[in-house]
Design a protein around this motif. Structure first.
Motif, PDB file in Angstrom:
ATOM      1  N   MET A  95      -3.982   1.652   7.387  1.00  0.00           N
ATOM      2  CA  MET A  95      -4.270   3.088   7.323  1.00  0.00           C
ATOM      3  C   MET A  95      -3.221   3.898   8.049  1.00  0.00           C
ATOM      4  O   MET A  95      -3.165   5.106   7.915  1.00  0.00           O
ATOM      5  CB  MET A  95      -5.648   3.377   7.928  1.00  0.00           C
TER       6      MET A  95
ATOM      7  N   GLN B 254      -8.379   5.502   1.099  1.00  0.00           N
ATOM      8  CA  GLN B 254      -7.920   5.269   2.471  1.00  0.00           C
ATOM      9  C   GLN B 254      -8.997   5.561   3.506  1.00  0.00           C
ATOM     10  O   GLN B 254      -8.966   5.003   4.609  1.00  0.00           O
ATOM     11  CB  GLN B 254      -6.692   6.131   2.761  1.00  0.00           C
ATOM     12  N   ASN B 255      -9.948   6.425   3.150  1.00  0.00           N
ATOM     13  CA  ASN B 255     -10.988   6.823   4.090  1.00  0.00           C
ATOM     14  C   ASN B 255     -12.349   6.225   3.766  1.00  0.00           C
ATOM     15  O   ASN B 255     -13.363   6.621   4.357  1.00  0.00           O
ATOM     16  CB  ASN B 255     -11.094   8.356   4.137  1.00  0.00           C
TER      17      ASN B 255
ATOM     18  N   MET C  13       0.805  -1.224   0.000  1.00  0.00           N
ATOM     19  CA  MET C  13       0.000   0.000   0.000  1.00  0.00           C
ATOM     20  C   MET C  13       0.836   1.270   0.000  1.00  0.00           C
ATOM     21  O   MET C  13       0.393   2.307  -0.490  1.00  0.00           O
ATOM     22  CB  MET C  13      -0.957   0.000   1.205  1.00  0.00           C
ATOM     23  N   SER C  14       2.064   1.199   0.518  1.00  0.00           N
ATOM     24  CA  SER C  14       2.902   2.397   0.477  1.00  0.00           C
ATOM     25  C   SER C  14       3.232   2.758  -0.959  1.00  0.00           C
ATOM     26  O   SER C  14       3.279   3.941  -1.326  1.00  0.00           O
ATOM     27  CB  SER C  14       4.198   2.163   1.273  1.00  0.00           C
TER      28      SER C  14
ATOM     29  N   PRO D 293      -6.192   8.223  -3.851  1.00  0.00           N
ATOM     30  CA  PRO D 293      -5.658   7.507  -2.686  1.00  0.00           C
ATOM     31  C   PRO D 293      -6.284   7.956  -1.369  1.00  0.00           C
ATOM     32  O   PRO D 293      -6.605   7.118  -0.519  1.00  0.00           O
ATOM     33  CB  PRO D 293      -4.164   7.837  -2.745  1.00  0.00           C
ATOM     34  N   THR D 294      -6.474   9.250  -1.199  1.00  0.00           N
ATOM     35  CA  THR D 294      -7.075   9.752   0.042  1.00  0.00           C
ATOM     36  C   THR D 294      -8.496   9.244   0.206  1.00  0.00           C
ATOM     37  O   THR D 294      -8.905   8.815   1.299  1.00  0.00           O
ATOM     38  CB  THR D 294      -7.061  11.286   0.059  1.00  0.00           C
TER      39      THR D 294
ATOM     40  N   LEU E 121      -8.260  -2.964   3.434  1.00  0.00           N
ATOM     41  CA  LEU E 121      -7.147  -2.250   4.035  1.00  0.00           C
ATOM     42  C   LEU E 121      -6.975  -2.533   5.520  1.00  0.00           C
ATOM     43  O   LEU E 121      -5.875  -2.775   6.000  1.00  0.00           O
ATOM     44  CB  LEU E 121      -7.299  -0.740   3.814  1.00  0.00           C
TER      45      LEU E 121
ATOM     46  N   ILE F 296     -11.956  -0.206   3.850  1.00  0.00           N
ATOM     47  CA  ILE F 296     -11.297  -0.568   5.109  1.00  0.00           C
ATOM     48  C   ILE F 296     -11.814  -1.920   5.595  1.00  0.00           C
ATOM     49  O   ILE F 296     -11.048  -2.790   6.009  1.00  0.00           O
ATOM     50  CB  ILE F 296     -11.518   0.518   6.176  1.00  0.00           C
TER      51      ILE F 296
ATOM     52  N   MET G 124      -0.359   3.884  -2.745  1.00  0.00           N
ATOM     53  CA  MET G 124      -0.811   5.201  -2.295  1.00  0.00           C
ATOM     54  C   MET G 124       0.194   6.285  -2.665  1.00  0.00           C
ATOM     55  O   MET G 124      -0.148   7.455  -2.788  1.00  0.00           O
ATOM     56  CB  MET G 124      -1.051   5.199  -0.782  1.00  0.00           C
TER      57      MET G 124
END
Length: 260
Positions: free
Chosen positions: A259, A244-245, A216-217, A240-241, A254, A250, A220
């Motif tokens: 996160m 992630q939210n 994911m690093s 990406p933002t 994820l 999630i 993202m």
């Protein structure tokens, strides 16, 4: 084809294996120059999508268009000639051939000399072969592999084999590059170097990139948009933002640890 049209578009694509829907009503698009991520749990159907795009599988239903024209039913080599190249989750090199020959093979999908010129070693054969060798060596230099050009590919370290596979894909002169888990098996330093390499080759070669990756690093850090796949279906799409939210992402993939 107008520049405002997607380079690649999938419309209601499904793939059924023996009654099991590996991909269901898959819709997505990639604009020219974008760097897009495709993520999801193991078994979500990500590599099946790559196989559909590259002609390994034919969709049970739906259509896939490159530059506005359907590529469904075309052979993998025909799709490569039209401008789509890929790497694989498990490295697939011609392991007994030299590093140089692995790259030269990919260039041959665009040669202009014919069978008779090949057999008789005449006409354009030598000119084009010299050009292919020169271009292949340039690519190897870019990927820091020139000193290994005449070594057998299977003798390269793992990270170098990954770079060679990407170099070979670029030798096919694609408009769209599909990368299937390019960071698999790499340590954090190698992953960081790979991230910078993907950014660089995208700019240098004017590429559009579709990336499958579990790190994911990396995803993202370089992707502009991300599609999330679960059980063969898109459950989210966004920056990406936004991904992630996204509570659904999630929950499905994820998790809270990813996160942080």
């Amino acid at each position: 084809m107008a520049e405002n049209k997607p380079l690649l578009k999938a419309e209601d694509v499904s793939e059924v294996f023996g009654g099991l829907k590996a991909v269901a009503d898959f819709n997505f698009y990639i604009n020219r120059g974008e760097l897009i991520g495709l993520i999801g749990p193991n078994g979500a159907g990500k590599t099946t999508i790559f196989n559909l795009i590259t002609g390994v599988y034919v969709p049970t239903t739906g259509d896939i268009k490159l530059d506005g024209e359907s590529i469904v039913g075309q052979k993998p080599y025909e799709i490569t000639q039209r401008g789509i190249a890929r790497t694989f989750q498990n490295i697939r090199l011609f392991s007994e051939l030299s590093v140089l020959d692995n790259v030269k093979i990919a260039y041959h999908c665009h040669v202009k000399y014919g069978l008779i010129e090949t057999v008789l070693r005449m006409g354009r054969y030598f000119t084009e072969e010299d050009e292919i060798t020169a271009e292949s060596l340039k690519l190897l230099k870019i990927f820091k592999l020139e000193e290994h050009a005449y070594e057998v590919a299977k003798n390269l370290p793992y990270g170098a084999q990954r770079r060679l596979e990407i170099a070979r894909a670029l030798a096919a002169k694609p408009k769209l590059l599909l990368l299937d888990e390019p960071a698999a098996g790499m340590n954090p330093q190698e992953t960081h170097e790979l991230m910078e390499m993907i950014r660089w080759i995208r700019k240098q070669f004017g590429l559009t990139v579709l990336l499958i990756e579990h790190d994911m690093s990396l995803v993202m850090g370089i992707c502009e948009r991300i599609y999330v796949l679960e059980y063969g279906m898109i459950i989210a799409e966004g920056t990406p933002t936004e991904i992630q939210n996204n509570p659904e992402v999630i929950r499905a993939y994820l998790g809270t640890e990813a996160m942080n």
